[in-house]
Write a protein that holds these residues in place. Sequence first.
Motif, PDB file in Angstrom:
ATOM      1  N   PRO A  53      44.985  67.133   9.694  1.00  0.00           N
ATOM      2  CA  PRO A  53      45.146  66.000   9.203  1.00  0.00           C
ATOM      3  C   PRO A  53      43.939  65.290   9.693  1.00  0.00           C
ATOM      4  O   PRO A  53      43.812  64.162   8.970  1.00  0.00           O
ATOM      5  CB  PRO A  53      46.362  65.394  10.161  1.00  0.00           C
ATOM      6  N   PHE A  54      42.858  65.675  10.273  1.00  0.00           N
ATOM      7  CA  PHE A  54      41.835  64.918  10.586  1.00  0.00           C
ATOM      8  C   PHE A  54      40.827  64.755   9.404  1.00  0.00           C
ATOM      9  O   PHE A  54      40.119  63.891   9.493  1.00  0.00           O
ATOM     10  CB  PHE A  54      40.940  65.521  11.824  1.00  0.00           C
ATOM     11  N   ILE A  55      41.156  65.564   8.389  1.00  0.00           N
ATOM     12  CA  ILE A  55      40.515  65.711   7.448  1.00  0.00           C
ATOM     13  C   ILE A  55      40.792  64.755   6.321  1.00  0.00           C
ATOM     14  O   ILE A  55      40.016  64.365   5.334  1.00  0.00           O
ATOM     15  CB  ILE A  55      40.243  66.970   6.626  1.00  0.00           C
ATOM     16  N   LEU A  56      42.126  64.021   6.053  1.00  0.00           N
ATOM     17  CA  LEU A  56      42.858  63.572   5.496  1.00  0.00           C
ATOM     18  C   LEU A  56      41.851  62.208   4.953  1.00  0.00           C
ATOM     19  O   LEU A  56      41.860  61.537   3.738  1.00  0.00           O
ATOM     20  CB  LEU A  56      43.985  62.830   5.783  1.00  0.00           C
ATOM     21  N   SER A  57      41.168  61.457   6.081  1.00  0.00           N
ATOM     22  CA  SER A  57      40.252  60.359   5.726  1.00  0.00           C
ATOM     23  C   SER A  57      39.095  60.702   4.688  1.00  0.00           C
ATOM     24  O   SER A  57      38.675  59.449   4.275  1.00  0.00           O
ATOM     25  CB  SER A  57      40.139  59.573   6.911  1.00  0.00           C
ATOM     26  N   LYS A  58      38.945  62.008   4.631  1.00  0.00           N
ATOM     27  CA  LYS A  58      37.721  62.071   3.805  1.00  0.00           C
ATOM     28  C   LYS A  58      38.110  62.364   2.246  1.00  0.00           C
ATOM     29  O   LYS A  58      37.158  62.464   1.658  1.00  0.00           O
ATOM     30  CB  LYS A  58      36.995  63.376   4.363  1.00  0.00           C
ATOM     31  N   ASN A 117      35.617  77.310   5.878  1.00  0.00           N
ATOM     32  CA  ASN A 117      34.424  77.258   6.543  1.00  0.00           C
ATOM     33  C   ASN A 117      33.775  75.692   6.523  1.00  0.00           C
ATOM     34  O   ASN A 117      33.293  75.492   7.326  1.00  0.00           O
ATOM     35  CB  ASN A 117      33.528  78.107   5.624  1.00  0.00           C
ATOM     36  N   LEU A 118      34.248  75.186   5.341  1.00  0.00           N
ATOM     37  CA  LEU A 118      33.914  73.671   5.173  1.00  0.00           C
ATOM     38  C   LEU A 118      34.590  72.957   6.197  1.00  0.00           C
ATOM     39  O   LEU A 118      34.028  72.027   6.999  1.00  0.00           O
ATOM     40  CB  LEU A 118      34.284  73.043   3.906  1.00  0.00           C
ATOM     41  N   VAL A 119      35.915  73.048   6.596  1.00  0.00           N
ATOM     42  CA  VAL A 119      36.743  72.135   7.191  1.00  0.00           C
ATOM     43  C   VAL A 119      36.268  71.967   8.786  1.00  0.00           C
ATOM     44  O   VAL A 119      36.257  71.291   9.524  1.00  0.00           O
ATOM     45  CB  VAL A 119      38.347  72.562   7.058  1.00  0.00           C
ATOM     46  N   PRO A 141      36.497  67.421  14.829  1.00  0.00           N
ATOM     47  CA  PRO A 141      35.645  66.454  15.741  1.00  0.00           C
ATOM     48  C   PRO A 141      35.015  67.184  16.867  1.00  0.00           C
ATOM     49  O   PRO A 141      33.985  66.496  17.413  1.00  0.00           O
ATOM     50  CB  PRO A 141      36.921  65.658  16.432  1.00  0.00           C
ATOM     51  N   ASP A 142      35.395  68.288  17.431  1.00  0.00           N
ATOM     52  CA  ASP A 142      34.846  68.979  18.474  1.00  0.00           C
ATOM     53  C   ASP A 142      33.600  69.899  18.012  1.00  0.00           C
ATOM     54  O   ASP A 142      33.221  70.685  18.949  1.00  0.00           O
ATOM     55  CB  ASP A 142      35.927  69.897  19.370  1.00  0.00           C
TER      56      ASP A 142
END
Length: 524
Positions: A194-199, A386-388, A393-394
């Motif tokens: 879910p951290f990727i959704l803003s992208k 690999n992209l994700v 964040p870490d």
Amino acid sequence: MSAILSADDLNDFITLGAACIKPPTVSKPADDSNENLEVEVQIDNDGNGLEVSKDGTTTNLSAAQISLADCLACSGCITSAEEILVAQHSHDELVKALKNNTDKSFVASVSHQARASLATAFNLKVEDIDRLLINLFINQMGFKAVVGTSLGRKLSLVNESFNIINKKEQQNSQEPILSSICPGWVLYAEKTHPFILSKLSDVKSPQQITGCLMKNLMSEQLETDKSNIYHLSIMPCFDKKLESARPEDGVEESFKDVDCVLTAKELVTLLDQQKDLFQLIPSNANKILNSPIAINELYKKVAPVNWPMIEDSWTSDEGSTSGGYSYNYLKILKKHLILKNNLLEENFELKTIYGKNSDVYEMRLMYNNEKVGSAAIINGFRNIQNLVRKFKPDNKPKGKFNPLVARRRARKGVASKSEEELADPFTCDYVEIMACPNGCINGGGQISHPTDVTEKDWLMRVVENYQNIPIFELTNSSTINDLIIWSESFSNKFQVSENRLFRTWFKEVQKPTDPNEIMLGAKW
């Protein structure tokens, strides 16, 4: 198989054998006796299935066959809510709707990739398949209109491109914008990262834009409510079924823009099962294929009355076989820079940089040998993962200097320079992402290769048919302006906001915490 159903790290995925079970059917005795009907299934020493009756009689069982329908109906791989939604998008449901919904008016849209797949399977040109599909839907099934998804795709491409350009000029962030055209990738991101959704870009896919246009224009033409229009979409991907069921953000409606999604493979299954009613290649096929009506005139004849660009409504676009989003962004960016900064067109160059495999490559728009824009294409979950990882964040660089690494790189010399030439999607403005290897042309719903043809050769044939679809160059400035003006007039006339027509939304799917839900995919 739908890519989202086979990603092994989804939070609601279960391995085969844990709960992916299809119970064997038991034949009813001729005398209707229930005396020995109670049976037990056991596994012998060789791993074969045995049916053991109450009196000790054993019968060998044939190997269980798990069909796509069985798989999609299982709540182990997809959530129970998705199970219900997918069940509404089957060829059986379409046949039932055709028989029972006499008050409905049926319309259809057909994707470029599905047309290429059908043309390959029946050894015909795409134009011939178009004629046969139009005959099938209009003359045999009684549909009121049939269109290609070209208009919806071009509107999606234009909105995607300007969305990227605007964000690039307004934001200082160097991270790329990620496409959301592939529902398999979107579902994967929502469930696992879910951290990727803003992208993600929120521009809708051609399927959903086409559905909105069809519902409104046909309801006006037929003087009926939009809920009385039944829209069938022929797509290369099973995940498009779930995309069609996604509710509109903040809008409550009694209808969906797409009522049923069938893949090319499912359409063939429908025709096989209903051959007495429907035939793609009927007895008068030669007359249909040799009709004196030009194909462009036929497209006009079966399109909604106020459908724009009718002559080009079935054309394709430059770029990848997934729609060409990266390529068209760079072409539109080039036009934008020429007009905005008075740059010379002859000084532009488009370079392609390849990655570590054929499903990763980058296109760089150069002006006087300086990069002014870039976009990448990533296909397949291995490359997506690999992209994700780079977005986690870490996973940010720590900023520490390592002299050992520096010396090692210095010793490599030329090798380091060659490494820099590898495609790096993380540094691009935009990334076109598709869950299936080779992109949408290789979608899970495309027709499988015959036994005497290799999968690779079959895919090459499908790609060739796709590339033989006439191309309409979107980056003509007048075409883009005409599309924008028409879409604005459509929105005003039908009171459909720009967000409703062009924007989607994303949500984080909470991971299950109940043990039963984790193991079985559903709460009991």
